[in-house]
Motif scaffolding. Structure first.
Motif, short mmCIF file in Angstrom:
data_model
loop_
_atom_site.label_atom_id
_atom_site.label_comp_id
_atom_site.label_asym_id
_atom_site.label_seq_id
_atom_site.Cartn_x
_atom_site.Cartn_y
_atom_site.Cartn_z
N TYR A 162 0.86 -1.18 0.00
CA TYR A 162 0.00 0.00 0.00
C TYR A 162 0.89 1.23 0.00
O TYR A 162 1.84 1.33 0.78
CB TYR A 162 -0.91 0.01 1.22
N THR A 184 -3.37 0.34 -3.42
CA THR A 184 -2.71 -0.92 -3.14
C THR A 184 -1.97 -1.35 -4.41
O THR A 184 -2.29 -0.92 -5.52
CB THR A 184 -3.72 -2.00 -2.73
N LYS A 185 -0.98 -2.23 -4.24
CA LYS A 185 -0.11 -2.58 -5.35
C LYS A 185 0.31 -4.03 -5.18
O LYS A 185 0.67 -4.46 -4.08
CB LYS A 185 1.11 -1.65 -5.34
N TYR A 226 -1.52 -1.82 -10.06
CA TYR A 226 -2.10 -0.87 -9.09
C TYR A 226 -3.62 -1.04 -9.11
O TYR A 226 -4.25 -0.94 -10.16
CB TYR A 226 -1.75 0.56 -9.48
N GLN A 227 -4.20 -1.25 -7.94
CA GLN A 227 -5.64 -1.45 -7.88
C GLN A 227 -6.41 -0.18 -8.24
O GLN A 227 -7.45 -0.24 -8.91
CB GLN A 227 -6.06 -1.91 -6.48
N TYR A 246 4.64 -3.06 2.76
CA TYR A 246 4.67 -4.20 1.85
C TYR A 246 4.78 -5.51 2.64
O TYR A 246 5.52 -5.62 3.62
CB TYR A 246 5.88 -4.13 0.91
#
Length: 368
Positions: A20, A35-36, A65-66, A361
């Motif tokens: 994030y 988020t990623k 990436y969301q 992370y």
């Protein structure tokens, strides 16, 4: 885990990260969070013949990436190494690499209020080759290391903006080591770096030279490192750019007060190519990390970093600070879990370039 077939060893690995980022564009206002998810499989091929070593590495990094799909990216890295130990006095290492990567929006060519000027990240590739030759036994009183390499950087998209940054860099160096104690050597090093931009209209072509004195040591089980300190010059081909000179240094040191507790310290002062402001960036960095193993399975990390960037011939000056905490847990020999938190900020004397960000992370890494 790995697979071996005769002299060939195949080592596959995979890393998955879920994270994030509360400021993905590194902006002062109107921060965008997301988020990623990052998936990074890799494979290494290794072979040995006598004292000679050969390896090829390939890694792909795919990020999603969301909340900002335009910033998704897929990077590729391919590298090869050949090491030849001819005899006790002669050694040669050959390296070659290809990197296809990107600049996150908010970094590099587009920062601050221009972070999202392009609809997707800037992409570029780097091709490189390097040869390192050493003469002299590793325990000899004196030895010489010669290095020659070339790197070609080319941008792939937004060519109206990025074409002026395409460049080729040729690096050479010679280092003489003189052993004064069994595990300590003094050194003298001369480096030269020629930077040539592809467009003749760009006036940033230059030559950089460094003259460094220092030491390399592994004096005890507790300390090891390399220190180089000296004088540097940067001379531009164009009379419209002002040449510069000054101090230069590099320090990479490891202190191990206990076998299970390690402190790594690094600092450097060097010139970096500008992204469009000033003649170049005079950068000073300092990093320190403490890694402590609580037992055979659990490790923690504490990190602090500081950099000062002076955009020479312009008014811009940046201070960047970051610190982080991390923990690693080796569930199995082939399976590791990690969690990292990093806070970073930039304090600039230019409008719209300050930022603060927090990233968190969770990482799972394993060998197939």
């Amino acid at each position: 885990m790995s697979y071996t077939d005769g002299p060939l060893q195949v080592i596959p690995q995979v890393s998955a990260q879920l994270g994030y980022d509360d400021n993905i564009f590194a902006t002062e206002t109107n921060e965008v969070s997301s988020t990623k998810f990052i998936l990074s499989p890799s494979v290494q091929l290794k072979a040995e013949k006598g004292l000679n070593e050969y390896s090829v590495n390939y890694q792909i990094t795919d990020a999603t990436y969301q909340d900002s799909s335009a910033d998704n990216y897929t990077d590729h890295e391919l590298s090869g190494r050949a090491y030849f130990d001819f005899n006790i006095r002669n050694r040669l290492e050959l390296l070659a690499g290809y990197l296809k990567t990107h600049e996150d929006r908010g970094s590099g060519l587009n920062q601050g209020s221009n972070a999202t000027a392009n609809e997707v990240p800037v992409e570029y590739n780097v091709k490189s080759m390097q040869a390192t030759y050493e003469f002299g036994g590793k325990e000899a009183k004196g030895r010489i290391k010669l290095v020659a390499g070339v790197q070609d950087r080319e941008y792939d998209n937004f060519r109206a903006q990025t074409e002026s940054k395409d460049r080729q860099t040729v690096k050479t160096s010679a280092t003489f080591y003189y052993r004064v104690m069994p595990k300590t050597s003094l050194l003298f090093e001369v480096r030269n770096e020629d930077i040539d931009y592809d467009l003749t209209s760009v006036t940033l072509d230059s030559s950089e030279r460094k003259y460094l004195l220092g030491a390399e040591w592994d004096a005890t089980a507790k300390t090891s490192g390399t220190l180089k300190f000296g004088y540097s010059e940067k001379d531009f081909d164009s009379a419209s750019r002002t040449d510069d000179d000054g101090l230069s240094w590099e320090l990479a040191m490891r202190w191990s007060p206990k076998s299970y507790s390690v402190v790594d310290i690094a600092t450097a002062k060097e010139a970096e190519e500008t992204d469009g402001i000033g003649n170049y960036i005079d950068t000073t960095t300092f990093d320190i990390q403490w890694t402590h193993a609580w037992n055979d399975l659990l490790r923690t990390r504490i990190y602090y970093g500081l950099s000062e960037s002076d955009y020479v011939s312009s008014d811009r000056k940046d201070d960047q600070t970051s610190y982080g905490l991390g923990v690693d847990y080796d569930m199995k020999r082939w399976l590791n879990f990690g969690m990292d938190y990093v806070y970073s900020e930039r304090d600039s004397n230019q409008a719209d370039l300050d930022y603060e960000k927090n990233t968190l992370y969770l990482t799972v890494q394993g060998s197939l």
